[in-house]
Write a protein that holds these residues in place. Sequence first.
Motif, PDB file in Angstrom:
ATOM      1  N   LEU A 210       0.907  -1.182  -0.081  1.00 30.83           N
ATOM      2  CA  LEU A 210      -0.028   0.138   0.115  1.00 30.83           C
ATOM      3  C   LEU A 210       0.739   1.480  -0.092  1.00 30.83           C
ATOM      4  O   LEU A 210       0.129   2.487  -0.274  1.00 30.83           O
ATOM      5  N   MET A 211       2.158   1.103   0.161  1.00 31.87           N
ATOM      6  CA  MET A 211       2.877   2.288   0.421  1.00 31.87           C
ATOM      7  C   MET A 211       3.213   3.088  -0.949  1.00 31.87           C
ATOM      8  O   MET A 211       3.127   2.525  -1.866  1.00 31.87           O
ATOM      9  N   HIS A 212       3.460   4.477  -0.548  1.00 28.02           N
ATOM     10  CA  HIS A 212       4.017   5.184  -1.877  1.00 28.02           C
ATOM     11  C   HIS A 212       5.408   5.219  -1.879  1.00 28.02           C
ATOM     12  O   HIS A 212       6.252   5.693  -1.060  1.00 28.02           O
ATOM     13  N   GLN A 284       9.097   5.195  12.156  1.00 27.92           N
ATOM     14  CA  GLN A 284       9.551   4.362  11.075  1.00 27.92           C
ATOM     15  C   GLN A 284       8.911   3.056  11.256  1.00 27.92           C
ATOM     16  O   GLN A 284       8.962   2.378  12.359  1.00 27.92           O
ATOM     17  N   VAL A 285       8.768   2.455  10.019  1.00 31.28           N
ATOM     18  CA  VAL A 285       8.628   1.006   9.891  1.00 31.28           C
ATOM     19  C   VAL A 285       9.246   0.436   8.512  1.00 31.28           C
ATOM     20  O   VAL A 285       9.707   1.114   7.748  1.00 31.28           O
ATOM     21  N   ASN A 286       9.435  -0.798   8.603  1.00 34.28           N
ATOM     22  CA  ASN A 286       9.840  -1.621   7.383  1.00 34.28           C
ATOM     23  C   ASN A 286       8.627  -2.035   6.387  1.00 34.28           C
ATOM     24  O   ASN A 286       7.450  -2.115   7.040  1.00 34.28           O
ATOM     25  N   LYS A 287       8.896  -2.309   5.188  1.00 36.81           N
ATOM     26  CA  LYS A 287       7.912  -2.649   4.274  1.00 36.81           C
ATOM     27  C   LYS A 287       7.042  -3.875   4.287  1.00 36.81           C
ATOM     28  O   LYS A 287       6.004  -4.309   4.018  1.00 36.81           O
ATOM     29  N   THR A 288       7.802  -4.770   5.320  1.00 38.47           N
ATOM     30  CA  THR A 288       7.258  -6.278   5.417  1.00 38.47           C
ATOM     31  C   THR A 288       6.424  -6.148   6.834  1.00 38.47           C
ATOM     32  O   THR A 288       5.818  -7.211   7.031  1.00 38.47           O
ATOM     33  N   MET A 289       6.138  -5.075   7.229  1.00 35.66           N
ATOM     34  CA  MET A 289       5.377  -5.068   8.553  1.00 35.66           C
ATOM     35  C   MET A 289       3.795  -5.334   8.010  1.00 35.66           C
ATOM     36  O   MET A 289       3.418  -4.809   6.944  1.00 35.66           O
ATOM     37  N   ARG A 290       3.092  -5.870   8.857  1.00 34.72           N
ATOM     38  CA  ARG A 290       1.591  -6.053   8.500  1.00 34.72           C
ATOM     39  C   ARG A 290       0.965  -4.411   8.448  1.00 34.72           C
ATOM     40  O   ARG A 290       1.193  -3.791   9.294  1.00 34.72           O
ATOM     41  N   MET A 309      11.365   2.847   5.941  1.00 35.37           N
ATOM     42  CA  MET A 309      12.723   2.678   5.650  1.00 35.37           C
ATOM     43  C   MET A 309      13.379   1.250   5.479  1.00 35.37           C
ATOM     44  O   MET A 309      12.683   0.322   5.656  1.00 35.37           O
ATOM     45  N   ASP A 310      14.352   1.278   4.548  1.00 32.40           N
ATOM     46  CA  ASP A 310      14.885   0.131   4.032  1.00 32.40           C
ATOM     47  C   ASP A 310      16.010  -0.341   5.075  1.00 32.40           C
ATOM     48  O   ASP A 310      16.280   0.054   6.077  1.00 32.40           O
ATOM     49  N   GLU A 311      16.639  -1.546   4.806  1.00 30.77           N
ATOM     50  CA  GLU A 311      17.767  -2.014   5.524  1.00 30.77           C
ATOM     51  C   GLU A 311      18.788  -1.181   6.042  1.00 30.77           C
ATOM     52  O   GLU A 311      19.431  -1.302   7.059  1.00 30.77           O
ATOM     53  N   GLU A 316      12.408   4.688   2.164  1.00 27.08           N
ATOM     54  CA  GLU A 316      12.046   3.843   0.897  1.00 27.08           C
ATOM     55  C   GLU A 316      10.602   4.197   0.540  1.00 27.08           C
ATOM     56  O   GLU A 316      10.145   4.249  -0.819  1.00 27.08           O
ATOM     57  N   ALA A 317       9.603   4.676   1.302  1.00 27.01           N
ATOM     58  CA  ALA A 317       8.431   4.908   0.837  1.00 27.01           C
ATOM     59  C   ALA A 317       7.779   5.732   2.022  1.00 27.01           C
ATOM     60  O   ALA A 317       8.193   5.892   3.168  1.00 27.01           O
ATOM     61  N   ILE A 318       6.418   6.156   1.979  1.00 25.42           N
ATOM     62  CA  ILE A 318       5.507   6.705   2.984  1.00 25.42           C
ATOM     63  C   ILE A 318       4.212   6.043   2.716  1.00 25.42           C
ATOM     64  O   ILE A 318       3.883   5.695   1.629  1.00 25.42           O
ATOM     65  N   ILE A 319       3.778   5.740   3.818  1.00 23.13           N
ATOM     66  CA  ILE A 319       2.377   5.344   4.131  1.00 23.13           C
ATOM     67  C   ILE A 319       1.477   6.255   4.894  1.00 23.13           C
ATOM     68  O   ILE A 319       1.849   6.494   6.010  1.00 23.13           O
TER      69      ILE A 319
END
Length: 330
Positions: A210-212, A284-290, A309-311, A316-319
């Motif tokens: 869902l992220m931008h 901040q969160v990572n993209k694999t989070m639910r 954020m990436d590793e 990396e994106a905004i949600i």
Amino acid sequence: MSYPNRSLSHDQYITTAIEAINTERAALTILTEQIDDRFAQACDVILDCTGRVVVTGMGKSGLIGRKIAATFASTGTPAFFMHPGEAGHGDLGMLVKGDVLLAISNSGESDEIRTLLPVVKHLGIPLISISRDQRGMLPSAADIVLTLGHSQEACPLNLAPTSSTTATLALGDALAVALVHARGFTSEDFALSHPAGALGRQLLTRVEDLMHPSSENLPLVNQRALLQEALFTMSNCRLGMTVVTDDDNKVVGVFTDGDLRRGLERGITLNTPVSTVMTTQPRQVNKTMRASDALSLMNENAISQLLVMDEQNHLEAIITVHDLLQAGVK
């Protein structure tokens, strides 16, 4: 055919309903007395099945059988319903070696199922029966005989299948639940077979869905930028925020609508450096989070955006909360 119009009082309707429910509850009590090693054997046979559990039954038993098959299928036991009448005219080809047949007949004397038994025996398919007792054609032919016990139907004529179908459904549910435990079936496994449901969205949808992403020209300004530039960037991207970075493009803060409102109360101007009004250490969160966990994090912190954020800890994106709610995440 016409029937006399004999209406009951409201109290009589309620009494009748309670009596019916109590009668069916009594049938479930009788059913618990029938659960023994035969039940465990049936679970083992189904667990060892390399094919599918094929459920069959005629009339009301068939309707209950459809529900049992659906419950099996949605909880990790591949299953489907086969109508015994249609099976005798070609649908029996659905049944193949490796399958298990679960046949339901309260009386144990269903003629439609009787015609299938020679083929079932020829194919060497394990047969589990569900019936009132161990008497009758079907229990005699079955490898494992599950019984409901003798109970009174809730129907005042003791004819219409009511208590017996309730007990059959409960027995099917009991088999499915026992197999859920045996397989170690998880909520994530359940979600995989329910992707269109609320639970499926909750467990399967990730932030990355869902992220931008950064390819969408994320709102970024340098920490030395003035408020005027930050506002222009925020308005242009329509995400309700601007990400503030240092000269190495590392995130040092965010400037949001809330920061603007609070800054106006302090008398900021368009020439105010954005670094003096930004929020440092943004969530901040990572993209694999639910996605559901991301929404919970937003609600807990009363915010409407999160940085992804990436590793390497790069943006990396905004949600946004709008992204999550629009996708039906709860």
